[in-house]
Write a protein that holds these residues in place. Structure first.
Motif, PDB file in Angstrom:
ATOM      1  N   PRO A 127       0.796  -1.241   0.000  1.00 46.33           N
ATOM      2  CA  PRO A 127       0.000   0.000   0.000  1.00 46.33           C
ATOM      3  C   PRO A 127       0.823   1.284   0.000  1.00 46.33           C
ATOM      4  CG  PRO A 127      -0.871  -1.577   1.601  1.00 46.33           C
ATOM      5  CD  PRO A 127       0.424  -2.134   1.120  1.00 46.33           C
ATOM      6  N   ASP A 128       2.011   1.256   0.632  1.00 46.94           N
ATOM      7  CA  ASP A 128       2.825   2.473   0.717  1.00 46.94           C
ATOM      8  C   ASP A 128       3.542   2.808  -0.592  1.00 46.94           C
ATOM      9  OD1 ASP A 128       2.203   3.067   3.327  1.00 46.94           O
ATOM     10  OD2 ASP A 128       3.926   1.996   4.174  1.00 46.94           O
ATOM     11  N   LEU A 129       3.664   1.845  -1.497  1.00 48.21           N
ATOM     12  CA  LEU A 129       4.509   2.044  -2.676  1.00 48.21           C
ATOM     13  C   LEU A 129       4.102   3.241  -3.530  1.00 48.21           C
ATOM     14  CD1 LEU A 129       6.860   1.167  -4.434  1.00 48.21           C
ATOM     15  CD2 LEU A 129       5.353  -0.522  -5.524  1.00 48.21           C
ATOM     16  N   PRO A 130       2.810   3.418  -3.889  1.00 49.60           N
ATOM     17  CA  PRO A 130       2.455   4.599  -4.708  1.00 49.60           C
ATOM     18  C   PRO A 130       2.808   5.922  -4.033  1.00 49.60           C
ATOM     19  CG  PRO A 130       0.662   3.007  -4.700  1.00 49.60           C
ATOM     20  CD  PRO A 130       1.637   2.556  -3.651  1.00 49.60           C
ATOM     21  N   TRP A 131       2.605   6.001  -2.718  1.00 47.02           N
ATOM     22  CA  TRP A 131       2.924   7.233  -1.988  1.00 47.02           C
ATOM     23  C   TRP A 131       4.431   7.503  -1.988  1.00 47.02           C
ATOM     24  CZ3 TRP A 131      -0.875  10.444  -0.918  1.00 47.02           C
ATOM     25  CH2 TRP A 131      -2.163   9.939  -0.790  1.00 47.02           C
ATOM     26  N   VAL A 132       5.215   6.447  -1.808  1.00 46.60           N
ATOM     27  CA  VAL A 132       6.678   6.615  -1.790  1.00 46.60           C
ATOM     28  C   VAL A 132       7.170   7.094  -3.155  1.00 46.60           C
ATOM     29  CG1 VAL A 132       8.886   5.402  -1.541  1.00 46.60           C
ATOM     30  CG2 VAL A 132       7.015   4.927   0.051  1.00 46.60           C
ATOM     31  N   ILE A 133       6.653   6.505  -4.228  1.00 44.09           N
ATOM     32  CA  ILE A 133       7.046   6.931  -5.578  1.00 44.09           C
ATOM     33  C   ILE A 133       6.682   8.403  -5.795  1.00 44.09           C
ATOM     34  CG2 ILE A 133       6.593   6.630  -8.047  1.00 44.09           C
ATOM     35  CD1 ILE A 133       6.165   3.646  -7.471  1.00 44.09           C
ATOM     36  N   ALA A 134       5.478   8.793  -5.378  1.00 39.71           N
ATOM     37  CA  ALA A 134       5.023  10.175  -5.574  1.00 39.71           C
ATOM     38  C   ALA A 134       5.928  11.174  -4.856  1.00 39.71           C
ATOM     39  CB  ALA A 134       3.579  10.312  -5.086  1.00 39.71           C
ATOM     40  N   VAL A 135       6.240  10.909  -3.600  1.00 43.27           N
ATOM     41  CA  VAL A 135       7.084  11.843  -2.837  1.00 43.27           C
ATOM     42  C   VAL A 135       8.512  11.838  -3.364  1.00 43.27           C
ATOM     43  CG1 VAL A 135       8.008  12.374  -0.553  1.00 43.27           C
ATOM     44  CG2 VAL A 135       5.625  11.630  -0.797  1.00 43.27           C
ATOM     45  N   LEU A 136       9.008  10.650  -3.709  1.00 37.91           N
ATOM     46  CA  LEU A 136      10.389  10.547  -4.183  1.00 37.91           C
ATOM     47  C   LEU A 136      10.577  11.240  -5.531  1.00 37.91           C
ATOM     48  CD1 LEU A 136      12.884   9.202  -2.919  1.00 37.91           C
ATOM     49  CD2 LEU A 136      12.423   7.184  -4.326  1.00 37.91           C
ATOM     50  N   SER A 137       9.498  11.447  -6.266  1.00 33.63           N
ATOM     51  CA  SER A 137       9.599  12.116  -7.569  1.00 33.63           C
ATOM     52  C   SER A 137      10.108  13.554  -7.438  1.00 33.63           C
ATOM     53  CB  SER A 137       8.238  12.107  -8.279  1.00 33.63           C
ATOM     54  OG  SER A 137       7.302  12.938  -7.605  1.00 33.63           O
ATOM     55  N   ALA A 138       9.984  14.131  -6.238  1.00 32.00           N
ATOM     56  CA  ALA A 138      10.504  15.490  -6.024  1.00 32.00           C
ATOM     57  C   ALA A 138      12.010  15.553  -6.251  1.00 32.00           C
ATOM     58  CB  ALA A 138      10.170  15.961  -4.609  1.00 32.00           C
ATOM     59  N   SER A 139      12.700  14.444  -6.012  1.00 32.87           N
ATOM     60  CA  SER A 139      14.155  14.427  -6.195  1.00 32.87           C
ATOM     61  C   SER A 139      14.530  14.646  -7.654  1.00 32.87           C
ATOM     62  CB  SER A 139      14.743  13.105  -5.688  1.00 32.87           C
ATOM     63  OG  SER A 139      14.246  12.012  -6.436  1.00 32.87           O
ATOM     64  N   ALA A 140      13.654  14.245  -8.598  1.00 34.08           N
ATOM     65  CA  ALA A 140      13.938  14.453 -10.022  1.00 34.08           C
ATOM     66  C   ALA A 140      13.922  15.927 -10.376  1.00 34.08           C
ATOM     67  CB  ALA A 140      12.929  13.684 -10.874  1.00 34.08           C
ATOM     68  N   VAL A 141      12.971  16.669  -9.801  1.00 29.76           N
ATOM     69  CA  VAL A 141      12.909  18.111 -10.042  1.00 29.76           C
ATOM     70  C   VAL A 141      14.159  18.784  -9.473  1.00 29.76           C
ATOM     71  CG1 VAL A 141      11.616  20.230  -9.611  1.00 29.76           C
ATOM     72  CG2 VAL A 141      10.397  18.078  -9.995  1.00 29.76           C
ATOM     73  N   ILE A 142      14.506  18.414  -8.260  1.00 30.73           N
ATOM     74  CA  ILE A 142      15.690  19.002  -7.617  1.00 30.73           C
ATOM     75  C   ILE A 142      16.943  18.699  -8.425  1.00 30.73           C
ATOM     76  CG2 ILE A 142      17.126  18.970  -5.544  1.00 30.73           C
ATOM     77  CD1 ILE A 142      14.530  18.215  -3.992  1.00 30.73           C
ATOM     78  N   ALA A 143      17.120  17.435  -8.830  1.00 33.02           N
ATOM     79  CA  ALA A 143      18.312  17.026  -9.574  1.00 33.02           C
ATOM     80  C   ALA A 143      18.420  17.731 -10.918  1.00 33.02           C
ATOM     81  CB  ALA A 143      18.304  15.513  -9.781  1.00 33.02           C
TER      82      ALA A 143
END
Length: 454
Positions: A127-143
């Protein structure tokens, strides 16, 4: 090129190699130390979820990679401000697109999980996987805002400050994880540490390196050059992602999150050796071979084998050690919940035997033929996506891992074919280097005795 310039290249290679090895060894020590600490604070299932989420974000990055860093290292315009700023602008746009696609993917995964289309018990059903992917996507913008100064210093083999930035970012990320886990022992400690490390790296890349200061710019000629060269890097990156992350993508549908988390630990230890060698190949071998290909092509084979001998010796020695001592090492440094990572590591270790052949692949890129690297990677990809499922069907997880190792050997064989075609192959040197494996196995036997007494 003059003798003095050739010597200057040698000096720069040695200095860059020293920084790359020292920095990456320290990086892997920090990484392993982080894993040892976090595995005692968090449960295996969290590492399984994080393995899938980071693979998704890395996959989107690879699927949109058109070789900005390789362009800067290889291009005659690699120090031109318009070229660099155009590359930076393209990088920012790419980061935003990655984030948007990741958010859409996380929403889609949540929906298909809710209606029962995801195999029950697999890592993808967590259940946590979609939420983790969504939040972790912020690292792509930063990078996306990372300075092109990092590529500039790689181009001239000046890696000291760049290595320090990597280490500082990693340490800050680890401290963030520890602080978060002290307050909340959840997967968000891993996510927060990863994002914060990316932010620190980006800030320091602008503030701590010499080179062209980045600003928004679009030069049509530069963009065209980047895209023309990058189309084959793009293809290689897609194939490279599927090759490098295909094991987790495939196993995510075969295993539950706990077993996938245990596999992630085996892959982490294996990756510690693999990534040190990859760092040397990318940061030192490729810039040096590119300079040789541009300015004194007749010396390419000799320079190639100088790198190949060093990297093959290190790779074969590590393969011999881990193939024999994988289980004792895992038993020594991890608790009993992760004991099964030991036999997995011993199988994975054989994949290190293909590592030196990656230098030849980049040699083809340095010659302006990235298409050939795509062909090599495609061979390994096909073997992996056939051999792993077949191996799992007949022999379970062990069969799948042997299928993964088989794909490494397919890569090596395909590379040898191109080495012969372009007169980059010396059979005598290749065979003599295989003796280093026996040295690694001998050291591993002594190491096993020492661990048993301990």
């Amino acid at each position: 090129m003059s003798t003095s310039n050739a010597l200057n290249l040698k000096d720069r290679v040695l200095r860059a190699g020293g920084w790359s090895i020292a920095g990456y060894v320290l990086s892997q020590v920090i990484r392993l130390g982080s894993s040892l600490l976090m595995t005692r604070l968090l449960v295996p299932e969290m590492f399984g979820v994080m393995a899938i989420a980071t693979t998704v974000i890395a996959g989107l990055a690879m699927f949109s990679d058109f070789g900005l860093r390789q362009n800067i290292v290889q291009s005659m315009r690699g120090n031109d401000a318009d070229f660099l700023n155009t590359a930076w602008t393209m990088q920012i746009i790419r980061g935003l697109l990655i984030c948007l696609v990741a958010l859409g993917g996380s929403l889609l995964l949540a929906l298909v999980s809710r209606i029962g289309l995801v195999p029950g018990g697999s890592a993808y059903a967590e259940p946590d996987l979609p939420w983790v992917i969504a939040v972790l996507s912020a690292s792509a913008v930063i990078a996306g805002f990372e300075s092109t100064k990092l590529a500039q210093v790689t181009r001239v083999l000046s890696l000291g400050r760049a290595t320090q930035i990597e280490l500082v970012a990693q340490v800050v990320g680890l401290l963030c994880m520890i602080a978060w886990a002290a307050l909340d022992r959840s997967i968000w400690a891993l996510v927060g540490g990863s994002i914060f490390a990316t932010l620190v790296r980006v800030v320091l890349s602008h503030a701590w390196l010499p080179g062209v200061a980045n600003r928004w710019r679009w030069d049509h000629a530069a963009a065209r050059e980047i895209l023309v060269f990058g189309k084959w890097i793009f293809a290689s990156s897609i194939l490279g992602f599927l090759v490098n992350s295909g094991d987790r993508l495939l196993l995510g549908g075969m295993l539950d999150t706990a077993m996938l988390g245990i596999y992630a630990i085996a892959a982490l230890v294996f990756g510690s050796a693999e990534q040190v060698l990859s760092k040397m190949i990318g940061d030192v071998s490729f810039p040096a071979l590119s300079e040789t290909a541009r300015e004194r092509r007749a010396e390419l084979k000799a320079n190639y084998y100088r790198f190949h001998v060093v990297l093959a010796s290190a790779a074969y020695f590590c393969a011999g050690i881990l193939a024999v001592s994988g289980q004792p090492l895992i038993d020594l440094i991890y608790d009993s919940r992760f004991a099964r990572a030991g036999w997995m590591l011993e199988i994975l270790a054989l994949g290190l035997l293909s590592m030196p052949f990656r230098v030849a692949g980049l040699c083809l890129v340095a010659l302006g033929m990235p298409r050939l690297l795509s062909n090599i990677i495609a061979v390994r990809l096909i073997v992996m996506f056939v051999a792993m499922p077949v191996g799992f069907h007949f022999f379970g997880l062990q069969g799948a891992l042997w299928g993964l190792v088989l794909s490494h050997f397919a890569y090596a064989l395909a590379t040898v074919a191109y080495k012969v075609e372009f007169s980059l192959f010396d059979l005598r040197k290749e065979l003599l280097l295989l003796l280093v494996i026996l040295a690694g196995m001998a050291v591993a036997s002594l190491l096993n005795l020492a661990i048993a007494r301990y």
